[in-house]
Design an enzyme around this catalytic site. Structure first.
Site, PDB file in Angstrom:
ATOM      1  CD  GLU A 115      45.638  39.020  38.958  1.00 55.71           C
ATOM      2  OE1 GLU A 115      45.658  37.970  39.619  1.00 55.71           O
ATOM      3  OE2 GLU A 115      46.308  40.029  39.271  1.00 55.71           O
ATOM      4  NE  ARG A 153      32.817  49.331  66.825  1.00 53.15           N
ATOM      5  CZ  ARG A 153      33.173  50.469  67.421  1.00 53.15           C
ATOM      6  NH1 ARG A 153      33.269  51.569  66.720  1.00 53.15           N
ATOM      7  NH2 ARG A 153      33.415  50.499  68.704  1.00 53.15           N
ATOM      8  CG  ASP A 168      34.656  53.740  69.598  1.00 55.99           C
ATOM      9  OD1 ASP A 168      34.432  53.489  70.783  1.00 55.99           O
ATOM     10  OD2 ASP A 168      34.333  52.996  68.670  1.00 55.99           O
TER      11      ASP A 168
HETATM   12  N1  LIG Z   1      42.771  47.122  50.113  1.00 51.32           N
HETATM   13  C1  LIG Z   1      41.533  46.647  49.833  1.00 51.32           C
HETATM   14  O1  LIG Z   1      40.501  47.211  50.222  1.00 51.32           O
HETATM   15  C2  LIG Z   1      41.451  45.398  48.980  1.00 51.32           C
HETATM   16  C3  LIG Z   1      40.305  45.087  48.258  1.00 51.32           C
HETATM   17  C4  LIG Z   1      40.248  43.921  47.483  1.00 51.32           C
HETATM   18  C5  LIG Z   1      41.370  43.117  47.458  1.00 51.32           C
HETATM   19  N2  LIG Z   1      41.420  41.985  46.716  1.00 51.32           N
HETATM   20  C6  LIG Z   1      40.529  41.754  45.603  1.00 51.32           C
HETATM   21  C7  LIG Z   1      40.957  42.634  44.480  1.00 51.32           C
HETATM   22  C8  LIG Z   1      40.012  43.402  43.831  1.00 51.32           C
HETATM   23  C9  LIG Z   1      40.411  44.215  42.781  1.00 51.32           C
HETATM   24  C10 LIG Z   1      41.711  44.283  42.376  1.00 51.32           C
HETATM   25  C11 LIG Z   1      42.651  43.545  43.048  1.00 51.32           C
HETATM   26  O2  LIG Z   1      43.943  43.627  42.686  1.00 51.32           O
HETATM   27  C12 LIG Z   1      42.268  42.707  44.113  1.00 51.32           C
HETATM   28  N3  LIG Z   1      42.475  43.419  48.161  1.00 51.32           N
HETATM   29  C13 LIG Z   1      42.528  44.544  48.905  1.00 51.32           C
END
Ligand SMILES: NC(=O)c1ccc(NCc2cccc(O)c2)nc1
Length: 245
Positions: A115, A153, A168
């Protein structure tokens, strides 16, 4: 440019060193990657890296101590690097943000799981919090790889000399123009004549106009964001084209 990634799943990063632009940049020393597993910094026989959240609720939270220790070790190995945490709560990244990231000597990327992490890490150990988009993934590893790919990149020599990432579309703030290759006709669909003309000025103007038109139709928000000087350049190109017709 150096990336230190803190992750419970270091094996996932093997894909980066197998093939493609990032693998080539790593093998050429244009970029470096080092992995740190918080479990190696977790004390005691059970080497716990997560535990239940205070206040109850579903899921687990990554513990402060192993992550803080892993971050400290990475900072010691890469003293010029800042620490960035990938999470849905982070600042939404776009190409401008990636350009800034690629201009730094290195980054320590923290990939969260479960979480999330103990909030006190954000207070004490983390410099920036980034999101690759408004959706939740099972872990921060893919977002970390997305950031590394987008930044590496851009490094000199990463794409080879034949083309620069700076051509790009998103570098110009616009969507890309259409692309065509052999054959000239497929099922009655032909390649636009201008692309076969050899008139590089007309081709460049056509491509710019197509990028502008597509952006207008599909992503008018990008046009609104364009700076005045870019818009002026576009006006000049369009005016030139009208004079040429
Ligand atoms: N949108 C993003 O950059 C992104 C990043 C991480 C992630 N999962 C790990 C995570 C980390 C923290 C809280 C949480 O709820 C889930 N999911 C999406």
């Amino acid at each position: 440019m150096r990336f230190d990634v803190i992750t419970l799943f270091p094996e996932q990063f093997r894909i980066l060193s197998r093939e493609g632009v990032v693998a080539r940049a790593l093998s050429r020393g244009i970029a470096e990657l080092r992995l740190w597993n918080p479990r190696d910094f977790a004390p005691g026989p059970h080497r716990r890296v997560d535990d239940r959240p205070y206040g109850g609720g579903p899921g687990m939270v990554m513990l402060f101590e192993p992550l803080a220790a892993a971050i400290a070790a990475a900072r010691a190995a890469s003293p010029k690097s800042q620490v960035a945490y990938l999470s849905p709560q982070g600042t939404r990244l776009d190409q401008d943000a990636i350009n800034d990231i690629a201009a730094k000597p290195g980054w320590i990327l923290l990939a969260g799981r479960y979480e999330g992490i103990d909030e006190r890490l954000l207070e004490r150990c983390i410099d920036q919090e980034w999101s690759i988009g408004d959706y939740v993934l099972s872990g921060g590893e893919l977002p970390a790889m997305v950031v590394m790919d987008a930044a590496i990149r851009l490094l000199p020599g990463a794409l080879g000399h034949e083309r620069s990432a700076y051509e790009d579309s998103h570098m110009s703030g616009l969507l890309d123009c259409p692309h065509f290759s052999r054959p000239e006709e497929i099922d009655g669909l032909r390649v636009p004549k201008v692309l076969l003309s050899g008139d590089h000025g007309a081709i460049a103007r056509w491509r710019r106009q197509q990028a502008l038109g597509r952006t207008w139709l599909k992503r008018p928000d990008l046009l609104a964001k364009m700076t005045l000087d870019q818009a002026t350049t576009l006006d000049q190109a369009t005016t030139l084209d009208q004079e040429a017709r």
